[in-house]
Design a protein around this motif. Structure first.
Motif, short mmCIF file in Angstrom:
data_model
loop_
_atom_site.label_atom_id
_atom_site.label_comp_id
_atom_site.label_asym_id
_atom_site.label_seq_id
_atom_site.Cartn_x
_atom_site.Cartn_y
_atom_site.Cartn_z
N TYR A 56 15.51 -0.46 -5.39
CA TYR A 56 14.45 0.08 -6.09
C TYR A 56 13.82 -0.88 -6.95
CZ TYR A 56 17.26 4.45 -5.79
OH TYR A 56 18.06 5.45 -5.21
N LEU A 57 12.36 -0.61 -6.88
CA LEU A 57 11.68 -1.46 -7.64
C LEU A 57 10.87 -0.55 -8.78
CD1 LEU A 57 9.87 -4.10 -5.33
CD2 LEU A 57 11.77 -4.52 -6.91
N ALA A 58 10.58 -0.91 -9.96
CA ALA A 58 9.88 0.01 -10.76
C ALA A 58 8.62 -0.69 -11.41
CB ALA A 58 10.71 0.47 -12.13
N VAL A 59 7.49 -0.45 -11.35
CA VAL A 59 6.30 -1.24 -12.01
C VAL A 59 5.31 -0.26 -12.76
CG1 VAL A 59 6.19 -2.79 -9.72
CG2 VAL A 59 4.87 -0.53 -9.82
N ALA A 60 4.35 -0.81 -13.31
CA ALA A 60 3.75 0.00 -14.33
C ALA A 60 2.93 1.23 -13.94
CB ALA A 60 2.62 -1.00 -15.13
N ASP A 61 2.23 1.20 -12.83
CA ASP A 61 1.25 2.00 -12.34
C ASP A 61 1.31 2.42 -10.84
OD1 ASP A 61 -0.58 0.54 -11.51
OD2 ASP A 61 -1.04 0.13 -13.47
N GLU A 62 0.52 3.46 -10.58
CA GLU A 62 0.60 3.82 -9.23
C GLU A 62 0.01 2.73 -8.38
OE1 GLU A 62 1.93 6.44 -7.27
OE2 GLU A 62 1.04 5.44 -5.79
N ASP A 63 -1.43 2.30 -8.86
CA ASP A 63 -2.03 1.24 -7.85
C ASP A 63 -0.99 -0.09 -7.40
OD1 ASP A 63 -4.19 2.75 -8.05
OD2 ASP A 63 -5.46 1.63 -9.50
N ALA A 65 2.06 0.21 -7.75
CA ALA A 65 3.34 0.53 -6.75
C ALA A 65 2.73 0.43 -5.11
CB ALA A 65 3.71 1.86 -7.20
N ALA A 66 1.40 1.16 -4.92
CA ALA A 66 1.01 1.24 -3.76
C ALA A 66 0.71 -0.14 -3.07
CB ALA A 66 -0.42 2.00 -3.96
N GLY A 67 0.21 -1.09 -3.65
CA GLY A 67 0.12 -2.37 -3.29
C GLY A 67 1.32 -3.09 -2.99
N LEU A 68 2.01 -2.97 -3.75
CA LEU A 68 3.61 -3.44 -3.45
C LEU A 68 4.19 -2.86 -2.22
CD1 LEU A 68 5.19 -5.55 -5.01
CD2 LEU A 68 6.52 -3.92 -6.06
N ARG A 69 4.28 -1.56 -2.03
CA ARG A 69 4.55 -0.80 -0.87
C ARG A 69 4.15 -1.45 0.57
NH1 ARG A 69 3.37 4.23 -3.59
NH2 ARG A 69 5.29 4.49 -4.84
N GLU A 70 2.93 -1.64 0.47
CA GLU A 70 2.10 -2.03 1.67
C GLU A 70 2.83 -3.38 1.95
OE1 GLU A 70 -2.36 -2.73 2.17
OE2 GLU A 70 -2.09 -0.63 1.33
N ARG A 71 2.89 -4.33 0.96
CA ARG A 71 3.53 -5.88 1.23
C ARG A 71 4.85 -5.86 1.61
NH1 ARG A 71 2.05 -9.65 -3.91
NH2 ARG A 71 2.59 -11.13 -2.54
N LEU A 72 5.66 -4.64 1.22
CA LEU A 72 6.84 -4.95 1.46
C LEU A 72 7.04 -4.22 2.85
CD1 LEU A 72 8.42 -3.29 -1.90
CD2 LEU A 72 8.91 -5.74 -0.96
N ALA A 73 6.33 -3.34 3.23
CA ALA A 73 6.45 -2.86 4.70
C ALA A 73 6.20 -4.00 5.56
CB ALA A 73 5.44 -1.78 4.84
N LEU A 74 5.11 -4.61 5.30
CA LEU A 74 4.74 -5.78 6.21
C LEU A 74 5.79 -6.89 6.37
CD1 LEU A 74 1.07 -6.45 5.28
CD2 LEU A 74 1.82 -5.74 7.47
N ALA A 75 6.44 -7.10 5.31
CA ALA A 75 7.61 -7.94 5.30
C ALA A 75 9.04 -7.34 5.77
CB ALA A 75 7.98 -8.62 3.77
N SER A 76 8.88 -6.21 6.18
CA SER A 76 10.05 -5.39 6.41
C SER A 76 11.19 -5.37 5.42
CB SER A 76 10.77 -6.06 7.86
OG SER A 76 9.61 -5.97 8.73
N VAL A 77 10.90 -5.04 4.16
CA VAL A 77 11.82 -5.25 2.98
C VAL A 77 11.79 -3.63 2.81
CG1 VAL A 77 12.33 -5.57 0.80
CG2 VAL A 77 11.40 -7.63 2.27
#
Ligand code: NAD
Ligand code: MG
Length: 394
Positions: A56-63, A65-77
């Motif tokens: 799990y990762l926890a960040v301040a807001d939805e924006d 979180a969305a940006g991070l999800r995209e980057r993690l998916a590209l990096a297959s994390v």
């Protein structure tokens, strides 16, 4: 081999958070990073996630979180990204999390640290503001749940290490006369009132011995950090304020001391590197490698000691005053200080007006009993509003 301990690092991208991950990385197989949190600095959090592969990762807001999800998916994390303050509390209480490093800065770190206390975790407490704002509530929660509380603040780690192993918060039965908190004096030690008039945030953040986040750096420069630490020591060790003494020790080699009835003084020494108290709290009662340079006695200059300058640095006295006022006065002091420090860092308040804003808020907002988290947070908000008004009146 024993099972790795599940750990959550709250405030992972900060100075303490990064040092914690540095120590953890030196011990593969000993810890499993279950969760990391960060407020900003998404690039750093992304790198940490790639390296430690938390669940799990926890960040301040939805924006964010969305940006991070995209980057993690590209990096297959593969990791779930949560957001908002409630995510921090949820993470702190997860059953697979045995250890919580509470390294968020400010009162914002209180609800998650308290959630860890209520859930009976092993809490590594860097967030001193938790004890300043909610000392009694926090210590009661630790006792009620059977949580273990290990100090990370270097002074409190030093005191913890200098106390008897079976110490239970009763100084008299342990033969303790005094707790002696050492202070470096910060970057402005020895400066006159006139010299303090024009100091800038960059000057305040240039600490002679420690590299730390900006808020605690300003607190160190004003001596409010030592004031917060007096309150922290009071709650952690059950010692009344009149038996806590602050001694300025500019070299930051002795990290604090306990003076006993028979004249003995027990001290903990070391290089000024937070990885020592972090490793101590992580592994206690074991001692693990922390990557810290051993102390070289032959290259040490003199160890010197001075009285703190309360005239030019009144924040320390204000913290003792708040402790004497009792009730929620320390929470009010903390909120006003957070507002004043933020205003100073943003160029809206001169450094010398930090104690003025704190003193005016303490007398303007008064003291209440505030026993619950909700009541304390409401008082925190009230004190912040009042302090903002005092900053504006400058
Ligand atoms: P920092 O500013 O370097 O890092 C703070 C961390 O908290 C970051 O990860 C940030 O993203 C997160 N954060 C900030 N605001 C937040 C919010 N509103 N909600 C959720 N997360 C938030 O701070 P630091 O210097 O590492 O200090 C952390 C704590 O440890 C403070 O309470 C400080 O007093 C204490 N401490 C620090 C040191 C040190 O050497 N830096 C030493 C002793 C104690
Ligand atoms: Mg400290």
């Amino acid at each position: 081999m024993t099972k790795p301990q599940g750990i959550a690092v709250l405030g992972a991208t900060g100075s303490v958070g990064c040092n914690t991950l540095d120590v953890i990385a030196r011990h593969p197989g000993r810890y499993r990073v279950v969760a990391l949190s960060a407020h900003r600095q998404m690039d750093k959090l992304f790198e940490q996630a790639c390296h430690f592969q938390p669940d799990y990762l926890a960040v301040a807001d939805e924006d964010a979180a969305a940006g991070l999800r995209e980057r993690l998916a590209l990096a297959s994390v593969r990791c779930e990204v949560l957001h908002g303050p409630s995510a921090l509390e949820w993470i702190a209480a997860l059953p697979e999390v045995e250890v919580v490093m509470a390294a968020i800065v400010g009162a914002a770190g209180l609800p998650s640290a308290l959630a860890a206390a209520n859930a009976g975790k092993r809490i590594l407490l860097a967030n001193k503001e938790s004890l300043v704002v909610a000392g009694r509530l926090f210590m009661d929660a630790v006792r009620a749940s059977g949580a273990s509380l290990l100090p990370v603040d270097s002074e409190h780690s030093a005191i913890f290490q200098s106390l008897p192993a079976d110490y239970v918060g009763q100084p008299d039965s342990a033969g303790i006369r005094k707790i002696i908190l050492t202070a470096s004096g910060g970057p402005f030690r020895g400066k006159s009132a006139a010299e303090l008039l024009g100091v800038t945030p960059a000057d305040a953040c240039r600490h002679p011995n420690w590299s730390m986040g900006r808020k605690i750096s300003v607190d160190s420069a004003s001596l409010m950090n030592k004031g917060l630490e007096v309150i922290e020591a009071h709650w952690l060790f059950g010692v009344p304020p009149e038996r806590i003494e602050v001694v300025v020790h500019p070299q930051s080699v002795i990290h604090s001391m306990v003076q006993y009835r028979d004249g003995s003084v027990m001290a903990q020494l070391g290089s000024p590197d937070m990885r020592t108290p972090i490793a101590c709290a992580l592994a206690w009662p074991e001692r693990i490698e922390a990557g810290v340079e051993p102390l070289d006695f032959f290259s040490l200059s003199d160890l010197s000691f001075e009285k703190p300058d309360l005239q030019n640095f009144p924040c320390l006295r204000l913290a003792f005053d708040a402790l004497a006022m009792g009730g929620d006065a320390p929470a009010v002091l903390n909120a006003a200080n957070e507002v004043a420090v933020e205003a100073f860092l943003n160029g809206r308040l001169p450094f010398v007006d930090i104690p003025r804003v704190v003193a005016e808020t303490l007398s303007g907002v008064g003291v209440a009993a505030s026993a619950s988290l909700q009541a304390l947070l409401a008082r925190d908000r009230e004190a912040r509003r009042f302090a903002e008004g005092r900053v504006g009146a400058c």
